[in-house]
Scaffold this motif. Sequence first.
Motif, PDB file in Angstrom:
ATOM      1  N   PRO A 178       0.839  -1.212   0.000  1.00  0.00           N
ATOM      2  CA  PRO A 178       0.000   0.000   0.000  1.00  0.00           C
ATOM      3  C   PRO A 178       0.871   1.260   0.000  1.00  0.00           C
ATOM      4  CG  PRO A 178      -0.838  -1.611   1.558  1.00  0.00           C
ATOM      5  CD  PRO A 178       0.495  -2.112   1.102  1.00  0.00           C
ATOM      6  N   VAL A 179       0.400   2.274  -0.707  1.00  0.00           N
ATOM      7  CA  VAL A 179       1.208   3.451  -1.005  1.00  0.00           C
ATOM      8  C   VAL A 179       0.945   4.557   0.021  1.00  0.00           C
ATOM      9  CG1 VAL A 179       1.700   5.175  -2.782  1.00  0.00           C
ATOM     10  CG2 VAL A 179       1.131   2.828  -3.440  1.00  0.00           C
ATOM     11  N   GLU A 180       1.993   5.290   0.357  1.00  0.00           N
ATOM     12  CA  GLU A 180       1.842   6.420   1.291  1.00  0.00           C
ATOM     13  C   GLU A 180       1.476   7.690   0.535  1.00  0.00           C
ATOM     14  OE1 GLU A 180       5.396   6.806   3.591  1.00  0.00           O
ATOM     15  OE2 GLU A 180       5.285   4.752   4.351  1.00  0.00           O
ATOM     16  N   ILE A 181       0.542   8.446   1.088  1.00  0.00           N
ATOM     17  CA  ILE A 181       0.222   9.764   0.528  1.00  0.00           C
ATOM     18  C   ILE A 181       0.347  10.795   1.652  1.00  0.00           C
ATOM     19  CG2 ILE A 181      -1.427  11.153  -0.771  1.00  0.00           C
ATOM     20  CD1 ILE A 181      -2.735   8.640  -1.761  1.00  0.00           C
ATOM     21  N   PRO A 182       1.500  11.443   1.760  1.00  0.00           N
ATOM     22  CA  PRO A 182       1.717  12.377   2.867  1.00  0.00           C
ATOM     23  C   PRO A 182       0.739  13.556   2.830  1.00  0.00           C
ATOM     24  CG  PRO A 182       3.791  11.849   1.740  1.00  0.00           C
ATOM     25  CD  PRO A 182       2.679  11.294   0.898  1.00  0.00           C
ATOM     26  N   GLY A 183       0.309  13.962   4.001  1.00  0.00           N
ATOM     27  CA  GLY A 183      -0.511  15.171   4.104  1.00  0.00           C
ATOM     28  C   GLY A 183      -1.991  14.960   3.815  1.00  0.00           C
ATOM     29  N   VAL A 184      -2.362  13.766   3.338  1.00  0.00           N
ATOM     30  CA  VAL A 184      -3.776  13.501   3.030  1.00  0.00           C
ATOM     31  C   VAL A 184      -4.278  12.462   4.028  1.00  0.00           C
ATOM     32  CG1 VAL A 184      -5.399  12.645   1.310  1.00  0.00           C
ATOM     33  CG2 VAL A 184      -3.377  13.933   0.584  1.00  0.00           C
TER      34      VAL A 184
ATOM     35  N   PHE B  45      -9.104  10.972   2.010  1.00  0.00           N
ATOM     36  CA  PHE B  45      -8.813  10.151   0.828  1.00  0.00           C
ATOM     37  C   PHE B  45      -9.999   9.250   0.494  1.00  0.00           C
ATOM     38  CE2 PHE B  45      -6.651   6.117  -0.681  1.00  0.00           C
ATOM     39  CZ  PHE B  45      -6.400   6.571  -1.967  1.00  0.00           C
TER      40      PHE B  45
ATOM     41  N   GLU C  59     -13.279  11.236  -0.513  1.00  0.00           N
ATOM     42  CA  GLU C  59     -13.228  11.741  -1.885  1.00  0.00           C
ATOM     43  C   GLU C  59     -13.312  10.598  -2.890  1.00  0.00           C
ATOM     44  OE1 GLU C  59     -10.371  14.689  -2.917  1.00  0.00           O
ATOM     45  OE2 GLU C  59     -10.709  15.849  -1.091  1.00  0.00           O
TER      46      GLU C  59
ATOM     47  N   VAL D 269      -2.516   8.908   4.777  1.00  0.00           N
ATOM     48  CA  VAL D 269      -2.673   7.584   4.186  1.00  0.00           C
ATOM     49  C   VAL D 269      -1.369   6.777   4.270  1.00  0.00           C
ATOM     50  CG1 VAL D 269      -3.259   6.306   2.088  1.00  0.00           C
ATOM     51  CG2 VAL D 269      -4.397   8.484   2.590  1.00  0.00           C
ATOM     52  N   ASN D 270      -1.392   5.750   5.099  1.00  0.00           N
ATOM     53  CA  ASN D 270      -0.296   4.772   5.237  1.00  0.00           C
ATOM     54  C   ASN D 270       1.030   5.338   5.727  1.00  0.00           C
ATOM     55  OD1 ASN D 270      -1.830   2.515   4.396  1.00  0.00           O
ATOM     56  ND2 ASN D 270      -1.577   3.104   2.259  1.00  0.00           N
TER      57      ASN D 270
ATOM     58  N   ASP E 240       3.149   5.155  -8.486  1.00  0.00           N
ATOM     59  CA  ASP E 240       2.487   4.344  -7.464  1.00  0.00           C
ATOM     60  C   ASP E 240       1.359   5.127  -6.795  1.00  0.00           C
ATOM     61  OD1 ASP E 240       4.003   2.070  -7.758  1.00  0.00           O
ATOM     62  OD2 ASP E 240       5.438   2.601  -6.189  1.00  0.00           O
ATOM     63  N   GLN E 241       1.661   6.367  -6.409  1.00  0.00           N
ATOM     64  CA  GLN E 241       0.637   7.192  -5.739  1.00  0.00           C
ATOM     65  C   GLN E 241      -0.548   7.452  -6.657  1.00  0.00           C
ATOM     66  OE1 GLN E 241       3.131  10.524  -4.675  1.00  0.00           O
ATOM     67  NE2 GLN E 241       2.956  10.060  -2.501  1.00  0.00           N
TER      68      GLN E 241
ATOM     69  N   TYR F 144      -2.569   4.248  -7.181  1.00  0.00           N
ATOM     70  CA  TYR F 144      -3.270   3.904  -5.934  1.00  0.00           C
ATOM     71  C   TYR F 144      -4.532   4.755  -5.780  1.00  0.00           C
ATOM     72  CZ  TYR F 144      -3.567   2.625  -0.935  1.00  0.00           C
ATOM     73  OH  TYR F 144      -3.947   2.139   0.300  1.00  0.00           O
TER      74      TYR F 144
ATOM     75  N   LEU G  59     -10.503   7.908  -7.934  1.00  0.00           N
ATOM     76  CA  LEU G  59     -10.279   9.299  -8.328  1.00  0.00           C
ATOM     77  C   LEU G  59      -9.772   9.381  -9.761  1.00  0.00           C
ATOM     78  CD1 LEU G  59      -8.503  10.577  -5.090  1.00  0.00           C
ATOM     79  CD2 LEU G  59     -10.863  10.992  -5.782  1.00  0.00           C
TER      80      LEU G  59
ATOM     81  N   LEU H 163      -5.296  15.973  -5.180  1.00  0.00           N
ATOM     82  CA  LEU H 163      -5.286  15.452  -3.810  1.00  0.00           C
ATOM     83  C   LEU H 163      -3.846  15.322  -3.286  1.00  0.00           C
ATOM     84  CD1 LEU H 163      -7.377  13.948  -1.728  1.00  0.00           C
ATOM     85  CD2 LEU H 163      -6.144  11.926  -2.493  1.00  0.00           C
TER      86      LEU H 163
ATOM     87  N   ASN I 104      -2.321  18.768  -2.773  1.00  0.00           N
ATOM     88  CA  ASN I 104      -2.855  19.417  -1.582  1.00  0.00           C
ATOM     89  C   ASN I 104      -2.280  18.796  -0.313  1.00  0.00           C
ATOM     90  OD1 ASN I 104      -4.765  21.680  -1.970  1.00  0.00           O
ATOM     91  ND2 ASN I 104      -5.664  20.259  -3.431  1.00  0.00           N
ATOM     92  N   GLY I 105      -2.034  17.492  -0.362  1.00  0.00           N
ATOM     93  CA  GLY I 105      -1.391  16.846   0.784  1.00  0.00           C
ATOM     94  C   GLY I 105       0.026  17.369   0.985  1.00  0.00           C
ATOM     95  N   PHE I 106       0.731  17.526  -0.113  1.00  0.00           N
ATOM     96  CA  PHE I 106       2.097  18.051  -0.070  1.00  0.00           C
ATOM     97  C   PHE I 106       2.119  19.462   0.537  1.00  0.00           C
ATOM     98  CE2 PHE I 106       5.245  20.651  -2.421  1.00  0.00           C
ATOM     99  CZ  PHE I 106       6.411  20.031  -2.002  1.00  0.00           C
TER     100      PHE I 106
ATOM    101  N   ARG J 282      -0.106  20.780   2.553  1.00  0.00           N
ATOM    102  CA  ARG J 282      -1.023  20.888   3.669  1.00  0.00           C
ATOM    103  C   ARG J 282      -0.507  21.766   4.809  1.00  0.00           C
ATOM    104  NH1 ARG J 282      -1.861  18.039   8.209  1.00  0.00           N
ATOM    105  NH2 ARG J 282      -3.950  18.276   9.051  1.00  0.00           N
TER     106      ARG J 282
END
Lengths: 246, 498
Positions: free
Chosen positions: A87-93, A98, A101, A142-143, B446-447, B450, B456, B464, B467-469, B471
């Motif tokens: 599973p992939v990391e999504i920093p800040g979300v 996630f 949405e 996320v992760n 990958d992101q 995923y 999405l 998304l 925006n996370g980056f 944040r």
Amino acid sequence: MLQIENLHATVGETAILKGLSLTINAGEIHAIMGPNGAGKSTLAYTLGGRPGYEVTEGSATFDGQDLLALEPHERAAAGLFLGFQYPVEIPGVSNLQFLRESLNAQRKARGQEPLSGAEFIKLAKEKAALLRMDMEMLKRPVNVGFSGGEKKRNEMVQMGIIDPKLALLDETDSGLDIDALRIVGEGINAIMRKPDKAVLLITHYQRLLDLVKPDFVHVLAGGRIVRSGGAELALELEEQGYEAVA
Amino acid sequence: MTDDSNTADSRVRDADAWAAAEKVGTYEWGFTTDIEQELAPKGLNEDTVRYISAKKNEPEWMLEWRLKAFRIWQELPEPDWAKLHYPPIDYQDAYYYAAPKAKPKVGSLDEVDPEILRVYEKLGIPIEEQKVLAGVEGARKVAVDAVFDSVSVATTFREELSRAGVIFMSISEAIREHPELVKKWLGKVVPVRDNYFACLNCAVFSDGTFVYIPEGVRCPMELSTYFRINAENTGQFERTLIVADKGSYVSYLEGCTAPQRDENQLHAAVVELVAMDDAEIKYSTVQNWYPGDAEGKGGIYNFVTKRGLAQGARSKISWTQVETGSAVTWKYPSCVLNGEDSVGEFYSVAVTNNYQQADTGTKMIHNGKGSRSTIVSKGISAGKSNNTYRGLVRVAPSAEGVRNFTQCDSLLLGDQCGAHTVPYIEVRNPSATIEHEATTSKISDDQLFYAMQRGLSQEDAVALIVNGFAREVLKQLPMEFAVEAQKLLGISLEGSVG
């Protein structure tokens, strides 16, 4: 629900799937086992529509629709869920953002009303409880900073929230300790063992299949399914190894 | 986030945001309005300066100040050290003053030309303000000093603000009504000869905003100004001066969009902030000037000088900016930390796409003992754009116990864009603690896969992840701006992947 006919797929220049056929009906749980490099993850990614996984021949039909003609997010909206091996990391979300949405994008694509914040939180709480995941974890990105086992459990929480028709679970059992394995196994049963749903488990080990009992077991080797059978085939594999069985 | 009353609104706007994000590849707000304009003659000389000053009924001292600036400007070299490339600007081939023709002063926005109000509507002026305009009971209060082109056409909430003793008016009015305050501070934070563009602004600034918060007053509402370039070939030379007296607090929001034009437009604003003992100024910007088209044609040249003087002990100045627009951005909102234990902050998200160029960052000048600063810069580059962070942290010999933390992160989309980090650190006191962290990353396949596998679309997935980056910076924005900013990040990066 899913008909795969003579599927050939390449990654880069390398042909990985070489004429794979498989039919999965609603209400069934299938397991695919096979040696490393047999093409198990490639099958999952190809069905998910990952860029770089090119279908050169064959077809895949999902609920009567040409699956291969759809974009990855359209396949998701059609009801296909891929549980990732890594599973992939999504920093800040945050997980909640996630998933909300994602779910609402799927609902929109299906012509359904989006879930309100309150409805979504209720749903998330319910599914998190099912996988014994702390809601606080879902508020985190996320992760990010999750252990291997937490990531896998998080995949199952996502599956619970998204509530797909068909789940392709790519080595969801790897990296889990015994307790976590039981929780994940029970989660899969609770979420997916229903007459209108189906599961394809990709795994190396019998231990997951003890918890999620498959109706069919297939051996994938050299890019094709070389043998199919019932749950007992997995036990045979466990005892004798792939080479003897396939 | 200040309260919960606006979450419902932001949800509504969230939906709007996603709807807007679906419009691909066009600059949605590139329209023009048809309002009669009064232009100064083209070109720039002492007569232009006199014309502007006369149009604004300025006192003699102001005209003299402008003329002095104009003479200095003629001697100054145009800076060329930034990582920016643009054709030479012909300063004689532009208009320096444009005002909606002969507008009588109005007391409220209701009396403003409906054409102007329509522009604001298209711009998506937040619902809070629209409610206020419609007279909705209990609407959240945001005072808007509406700057249409160069002249303030209306100021709302002035009464409530004045009850609190807050002065919030156009700088032209302030020059006439509060000359003592303006004289005391104008050009004190950014001196006339500070730099080429600031000096030009001193000579020809058209209008802008003046804010004074008296001792001990917490400004009862967030103050906000919307800028918009409307006339062809008209540079915008806004001038903002905010003075927060002892123990006061103010949060100021500035946002701008501009209509689509083929010719490059020059924008050289100056913002000066002054915070006395224990005062705090929070200045937030969402900048969305026209960035030019996908081929790099057109777009605003944005040369801005923003500086805050944390003059008093324990004073605090905080800049937050979301920069998505302009063809060329040259902007370094800075803090001069003179006060003991004063605090400076700079939170920035800069997005460049297509052929945009941004050279932006900050300066933290630590003169006061125990002063602290935080810099968080998030640069996002896509297309063929270039994005540079340029920042200075300077510690004076007498400044004991200074602390700075700097974090610069760059995110790349695609392989034809550039991200550059140019930190300058000058420490002349050994007791200082200075930290600098920098990272560069790409949105991974990958992101993207995923997020798309969860439902999405590619563009929503990019929005998304971006925006996370960003944040850490976005969460510094007031609620009404955070949503707008998220929307802008998504729109700005449309078509940048795949």
